[in-house]
Design a protein around this motif. Structure first.
Motif, PDB file in Angstrom:
ATOM      1  N   SER A  25       0.838  -1.201   0.000  1.00 42.13           N
ATOM      2  CA  SER A  25       0.000   0.000   0.000  1.00 42.13           C
ATOM      3  C   SER A  25       0.876   1.255   0.000  1.00 42.13           C
ATOM      4  CB  SER A  25      -0.935  -0.011   1.202  1.00 42.13           C
ATOM      5  OG  SER A  25      -0.172  -0.143   2.394  1.00 42.13           O
ATOM      6  N   GLY A  26       1.901   1.256  -0.841  1.00 45.01           N
ATOM      7  CA  GLY A  26       2.756   2.429  -0.977  1.00 45.01           C
ATOM      8  C   GLY A  26       4.078   2.353  -0.250  1.00 45.01           C
ATOM      9  N   THR A  27       4.252   1.363   0.609  1.00 45.73           N
ATOM     10  CA  THR A  27       5.515   1.199   1.335  1.00 45.73           C
ATOM     11  C   THR A  27       5.925  -0.271   1.312  1.00 45.73           C
ATOM     12  OG1 THR A  27       4.426   0.818   3.455  1.00 45.73           O
ATOM     13  CG2 THR A  27       4.994   3.107   2.917  1.00 45.73           C
ATOM     14  N   VAL A  28       7.139  -0.511   1.774  1.00 42.59           N
ATOM     15  CA  VAL A  28       7.614  -1.887   1.925  1.00 42.59           C
ATOM     16  C   VAL A  28       7.467  -2.272   3.390  1.00 42.59           C
ATOM     17  CG1 VAL A  28       9.623  -3.396   1.827  1.00 42.59           C
ATOM     18  CG2 VAL A  28       9.229  -1.746  -0.004  1.00 42.59           C
ATOM     19  N   GLU A  29       6.719  -3.334   3.639  1.00 41.48           N
ATOM     20  CA  GLU A  29       6.526  -3.851   4.988  1.00 41.48           C
ATOM     21  C   GLU A  29       7.148  -5.239   5.054  1.00 41.48           C
ATOM     22  OE1 GLU A  29       2.381  -3.699   6.197  1.00 41.48           O
ATOM     23  OE2 GLU A  29       2.070  -2.098   4.722  1.00 41.48           O
ATOM     24  N   ILE A  30       7.993  -5.462   6.047  1.00 44.12           N
ATOM     25  CA  ILE A  30       8.648  -6.756   6.202  1.00 44.12           C
ATOM     26  C   ILE A  30       8.276  -7.347   7.555  1.00 44.12           C
ATOM     27  CG2 ILE A  30      10.840  -7.991   6.341  1.00 44.12           C
ATOM     28  CD1 ILE A  30      12.048  -5.762   4.600  1.00 44.12           C
ATOM     29  N   ALA A  31       7.695  -8.545   7.527  1.00 42.51           N
ATOM     30  CA  ALA A  31       7.422  -9.309   8.740  1.00 42.51           C
ATOM     31  C   ALA A  31       8.417 -10.462   8.762  1.00 42.51           C
ATOM     32  CB  ALA A  31       6.000  -9.834   8.735  1.00 42.51           C
ATOM     33  N   LEU A  32       9.151 -10.599   9.844  1.00 44.24           N
ATOM     34  CA  LEU A  32      10.216 -11.588   9.923  1.00 44.24           C
ATOM     35  C   LEU A  32      10.017 -12.551  11.076  1.00 44.24           C
ATOM     36  CD1 LEU A  32      13.037 -12.696   9.148  1.00 44.24           C
ATOM     37  CD2 LEU A  32      14.004 -10.886  10.585  1.00 44.24           C
ATOM     38  N   GLU A  33      10.053 -13.840  10.752  1.00 47.88           N
ATOM     39  CA  GLU A  33      10.113 -14.905  11.755  1.00 47.88           C
ATOM     40  C   GLU A  33      11.411 -15.646  11.480  1.00 47.88           C
ATOM     41  OE1 GLU A  33       6.644 -17.488  11.949  1.00 47.88           O
ATOM     42  OE2 GLU A  33       5.501 -15.942  10.890  1.00 47.88           O
ATOM     43  N   SER A  34      12.239 -15.806  12.495  1.00 48.26           N
ATOM     44  CA  SER A  34      13.518 -16.472  12.282  1.00 48.26           C
ATOM     45  C   SER A  34      14.017 -17.111  13.563  1.00 48.26           C
ATOM     46  CB  SER A  34      14.563 -15.461  11.785  1.00 48.26           C
ATOM     47  OG  SER A  34      15.830 -16.075  11.653  1.00 48.26           O
ATOM     48  N   VAL A  35      14.661 -18.257  13.401  1.00 46.74           N
ATOM     49  CA  VAL A  35      15.266 -18.918  14.549  1.00 46.74           C
ATOM     50  C   VAL A  35      16.518 -18.166  15.010  1.00 46.74           C
ATOM     51  CG1 VAL A  35      14.332 -21.195  13.990  1.00 46.74           C
ATOM     52  CG2 VAL A  35      16.546 -20.519  13.059  1.00 46.74           C
ATOM     53  N   VAL A  36      17.034 -17.261  14.182  1.00 48.68           N
ATOM     54  CA  VAL A  36      18.225 -16.481  14.517  1.00 48.68           C
ATOM     55  C   VAL A  36      17.932 -14.976  14.482  1.00 48.68           C
ATOM     56  CG1 VAL A  36      19.882 -18.252  13.818  1.00 48.68           C
ATOM     57  CG2 VAL A  36      19.015 -16.629  12.123  1.00 48.68           C
ATOM     58  N   LYS A  37      16.688 -14.619  14.775  1.00 46.14           N
ATOM     59  CA  LYS A  37      16.273 -13.213  14.700  1.00 46.14           C
ATOM     60  C   LYS A  37      17.089 -12.324  15.631  1.00 46.14           C
ATOM     61  CE  LYS A  37      12.111 -10.371  14.778  1.00 46.14           C
ATOM     62  NZ  LYS A  37      10.653 -10.417  14.915  1.00 46.14           N
ATOM     63  N   GLN A  38      17.365 -12.795  16.847  1.00 47.56           N
ATOM     64  CA  GLN A  38      18.135 -12.007  17.809  1.00 47.56           C
ATOM     65  C   GLN A  38      19.500 -11.612  17.246  1.00 47.56           C
ATOM     66  OE1 GLN A  38      15.854 -10.911  20.259  1.00 47.56           O
ATOM     67  NE2 GLN A  38      17.631 -11.070  21.560  1.00 47.56           N
ATOM     68  N   GLN A  39      20.182 -12.577  16.630  1.00 42.91           N
ATOM     69  CA  GLN A  39      21.535 -12.337  16.140  1.00 42.91           C
ATOM     70  C   GLN A  39      21.569 -11.682  14.763  1.00 42.91           C
ATOM     71  OE1 GLN A  39      20.345 -15.338  17.106  1.00 42.91           O
ATOM     72  NE2 GLN A  39      21.774 -16.369  18.454  1.00 42.91           N
ATOM     73  N   PHE A  40      20.684 -12.087  13.862  1.00 43.51           N
ATOM     74  CA  PHE A  40      20.802 -11.687  12.465  1.00 43.51           C
ATOM     75  C   PHE A  40      19.574 -10.995  11.877  1.00 43.51           C
ATOM     76  CE2 PHE A  40      23.560 -15.460  13.028  1.00 43.51           C
ATOM     77  CZ  PHE A  40      24.784 -14.843  12.792  1.00 43.51           C
ATOM     78  N   GLY A  41      18.626 -10.619  12.710  1.00 50.38           N
ATOM     79  CA  GLY A  41      17.397 -10.006  12.213  1.00 50.38           C
ATOM     80  C   GLY A  41      17.634  -8.778  11.350  1.00 50.38           C
TER      81      GLY A  41
END
Length: 89
Positions: A25-41
């Motif tokens: 809707s006019g912008t880039v939205e990123i939803a992230l689920e990751s087993v390494v989110k803390q380190q590499f999100g």
């Protein structure tokens, strides 16, 4: 360029990443689920944004489910999803 349709790439297997992309809707939205989110999100988000910028995408909803994929795999999956979303793959 815009994403015209919902598209996916990748799997939920270990060491892979599943990418869903949809029209935005006019912008880039990123939803992230990751087993390494803390380190590499932040690095994952930066790589996704880099691929989107290279593909000239300015409006999209992106959902990433990472299972420990290497950056080259992440970039390839995002690029594939973008091409499918544009209707070119």
């Amino acid at each position: 360029m815009e994403i015209m349709t919902n598209a996916t790439a990748g799997t939920m297997e270990s060491s892979d990443v599943y990418v869903e992309i949809a029209p935005g809707s006019g912008t880039v939205e990123i939803a992230l689920e990751s087993v390494v989110k803390q380190q590499f999100g932040e690095a994952i988000r930066a790589a996704v944004l880099d691929v989107l910028n290279q593909q000239q995408i300015t409006s999209a909803k992106v959902h990433i489910v990472d299972r420990g994929a290497l950056e080259c795999v992440l970039r390839a999956r995002v690029e594939t999803a973008v091409k499918r979303g544009k209707g070119r793959a």
